[in-house]
Scaffold this motif. Structure first.
Motif, PDB file in Angstrom:
ATOM      1  N   ALA A 161       0.831  -1.211   0.000  1.00  0.00           N
ATOM      2  CA  ALA A 161       0.000   0.000   0.000  1.00  0.00           C
ATOM      3  C   ALA A 161       0.862   1.255   0.000  1.00  0.00           C
ATOM      4  O   ALA A 161       0.533   2.250  -0.646  1.00  0.00           O
ATOM      5  N   LEU A 162       1.988   1.219   0.708  1.00  0.00           N
ATOM      6  CA  LEU A 162       2.847   2.400   0.762  1.00  0.00           C
ATOM      7  C   LEU A 162       3.645   2.589  -0.529  1.00  0.00           C
ATOM      8  O   LEU A 162       4.173   3.660  -0.790  1.00  0.00           O
ATOM      9  N   PHE A 180       2.193   1.328  -3.671  1.00  0.00           N
ATOM     10  CA  PHE A 180       1.231   1.412  -4.770  1.00  0.00           C
ATOM     11  C   PHE A 180      -0.046   2.161  -4.404  1.00  0.00           C
ATOM     12  O   PHE A 180      -0.970   2.231  -5.207  1.00  0.00           O
ATOM     13  N   GLY A 181      -0.125   2.693  -3.183  1.00  0.00           N
ATOM     14  CA  GLY A 181      -1.310   3.439  -2.776  1.00  0.00           C
ATOM     15  C   GLY A 181      -2.471   2.534  -2.418  1.00  0.00           C
ATOM     16  O   GLY A 181      -2.995   2.553  -1.315  1.00  0.00           O
TER      17      GLY A 181
END
Lengths: 431, 431
Positions: free
Chosen positions: A194-195, A197-198
């Motif tokens: 997530a950090l 690729f968002g």
């Protein structure tokens, strides 16, 4: 094979000749007629053999066919309103590919152990066929939902170097002189995803060596785990309900025939629309007290508790803010009540229990480090995980959905073992 | 988070205000201007901070930002032809979410071991980002291809009770008092799938405990394995080439920007169109002889051999009918030359080697049973597999495509380790 047609596209051959390659599912006899029910893996069709239409050898062959013999059937495709596919075939030619020995699974009742021992054949039965087609649709829907919303697939590793949530339920393997453990969840890795690729998700098998023989447990099961940067608990619940609504409504739309085969009461599924009720753990406990359920405040809910709670609602209910003492170390505490975690469990209706667990993750370096120490976990093993708080930490949240429990619920089954092609349980490693 | 915009949909905000939540990827300074390169996991954008447009604190904050600090940037979105996204942002407000410690991965060169130790952070780099987005597209394409053609997903089990192709490369785990092995291939199970569903596939992680440290080997890698009933070797090759063309052309179409980031020469990929050349093993050996490659007829090809063969063609080459002596017991022998197997390996161009292996399976009960015995395999363990020949056997074929090798090829990489989020190799089990 060339010049062969699949039953699911038989409509294109209306009033024309076609050849189907498949297996004999069942047969009825009637005077000069033989009604062959042929399955080809995409559907079933009735193929009618009339003594007046075929040569003697072909008609004689019908009476030699055994259940599950493989055959090629050629004939004219004609509309028939009563048929499940809408068509039947008037046979002009029949060819035997391979005659089956006496098939162990007849169309009558068998015990589950026997059927599971013959799982490689049981898959051909109409109920199992329907369940696994629903499973496929659920999995396709899960992926499509996140793909369409810009999530990147970040496959989590299966081999992990550390035991994160206790070793008792871990499968262990020798790994070139050291130990590796089979993953129980891709979540920690997904936070790195997530950090980067968002919005990220992983989807793969996960493993629990649980010595439980309940109807909800497999040792090997599939999970989809999305994780979103710059997302809090409310955003996480928004995502979970949008996701579940999408999956359920898509299955209702695309797999109506399979659900009918399973005699699933779909009216219960049609209700699965946003918004879902959101209640706190404390409110859920109040429901149990009111119903005179014996329950120790502060404990996790058991299966019966979940059923009592979920029966109050006509759609999935999201229970948030459990006591942090019973939740994993990585959960963020509620700043307005530090004894609670910013987590959510989604309970399916009709007593199917928890299908989603998730929440907001601790994003403060010092707090997380203290939690790791407080849980007596080896700090060294979590340095990489702490890095995610050292370098550009953000509020982030996610959840995991168990595929097999979702299939159980949507198909209306009593046991999770039929929801995966080759189930693995404490006493089941074959075939 | 509410009121936040992703960079990949920034075009909708042309000439309007938007807020982006992300991380500082890089910064340039120039007098009264600060050029922030912000990444949010969906793309990067340049955010220009002008001293005249923002208050003093905001401008001062720019100079405090460290690489990978998490920030929220608000400003007007304006078109800029030179920008990769086509837009830049004129910043009106900037907010620090979390200041990053000194980031271990600077934009200069680092050794691979160091980067792999920091894989959880390295994923944020533009090359790794691009590779994993291509991986995602390949996986989505693989699933879409088979879903669109009526294949049913039949997930193969990870835990298997027996060692099928030798125990030396198997990972073993204790399974409630007995032994289980991690799957090396879902194929045998997929044959049961094909006979139940006509067209089936599985897609999941597979495992090999190989003590090799080559650029082509991972201990944990993903495979997609289709299997089709009533299909022969020719049909299998037809399916493989249609499949590969689809995957490659879709990646070229949807991931052009990522391939440009990787400086991939896409002209080599544009050639990947049907029909692919089909040559026999004997013809492939003749190529090697002609090129004076030292090669013992009857052996399997090594990496160098594969490169020499594939360099003769501008697209993948399908090599069929290897000696059955070097192929697995389940392969069907060629009826016109019993010393050969009805198998096919697809070799990628440009020296990327084998990416697909498959073929037609032995469908005769007696022949298969003799092969199992001849290979000294425990008959009892294969009774279920033999059942597939007892009950409605049909000609059937399939293949397996290795995802990581395909990513290596399409991205033009020299090593397979960058093609999976968290690679597992002989000496690599972390993070």
């Amino acid at each position: 094979m060339k010049n062969t047609t699949y039953i699911d596209s038989i409509a294109e051959f209306k009033d024309k000749q076609a050849t189907i390659s498949g297996w004999l599912y069942n047969m009825r006899k009637g005077g000069k007629l033989r009604f062959l029910i042929v399955r080809d893996g995409t559907g079933t069709i009735q193929a009618v053999v009339s003594k007046t239409d075929v040569n003697e050898e072909v008609f004689a062959l019908c009476d030699e066919l055994t259940q599950e013999s493989s055959i090629r059937v050629t004939g004219k495709v004609v509309a028939d309103e009563r048929a499940p596919s809408g068509f039947e075939m008037q046979v002009s030619h029949l060819e035997l590919v391979s005659k089956a020995d006496e098939y162990p699974i007849s169309l009558k009742e068998h015990g589950t152990d026997f059927l599971m021992d013959n799982r490689h054949l049981w898959l051909r039965s109409s109920r199992q066929f329907a369940i696994l087609r629903v499973r496929h649709e659920i999995i396709a829907a899960c992926r499509a939902f996140f793909d369409d919303r810009g999530f990147t697939l970040v496959d989590a590793p299966i081999f992990t170097p550390n035991a994160c949530e206790g070793t008792t339920t871990l499968f262990e393997t020798e790994y070139f002189g050291s130990k590796a453990y089979l993953t129980q969840s891709g979540q920690l890795y997904q936070e790195a995803g997530a950090l980067a690729f968002g919005k990220a998700y992983c989807f793969g098998p996960t493993f629990r060596a649980e010595k439980s023989k309940t109807r909800r447990h497999l040792t090997e099961f599939w999970m989809i785990e999305p994780e979103v940067a710059f997302c809090d608990l409310d955003g996480d619940m928004d995502l979970a309900e949008e996701f579940l609504e999408y999956v359920v409504q898509r299955v209702l739309k695309n797999k109506a025939r399979e659900l009918a085969t399973l005699e699933r009461d779909v009216t219960k599924l049609q209700n699965v629309k946003r918004p879902f009720p959101r209640i706190s753990y404390d409110e859920a406990v109040a429901i149990l007290k009111k119903e005179n359920v014996e329950f120790q405040d502060g404990n996790d809910f058991g299966g019966t508790d979940e059923t009592v709670i979920s029966e109050k609602f006509d759609r999935p209910v999201m229970v948030h803010r459990y006591p942090s003492a019973i939740k994993a170390f990585y959960m963020k505490n509620d700043p307005t009540d530090f004894s609670k975690a910013l987590c959510v469990d989604v309970l399916a209706p009709e007593g199917y229990g928890e299908i989603i667990g998730g929440g907001q993750r601790e994003d403060d370096y010092d707090t997380l480090k203290n939690k790791i120490l407080h849980h007596n976990l080896p700090l060294e093993a979590f340095e990489w995980y702490l890095d995610l708080r050292r370098y550009g930490s953000v509020p982030h949240a996610g959840f995991g959905l168990g595929i097999e429990r979702t299939v159980t619920w949507l198909c209306g089954l009593s046991h999770v073992r039929e929801t995966i092609p080759f189930p693995r349980m404490m006493h089941r490693l074959r075939p």
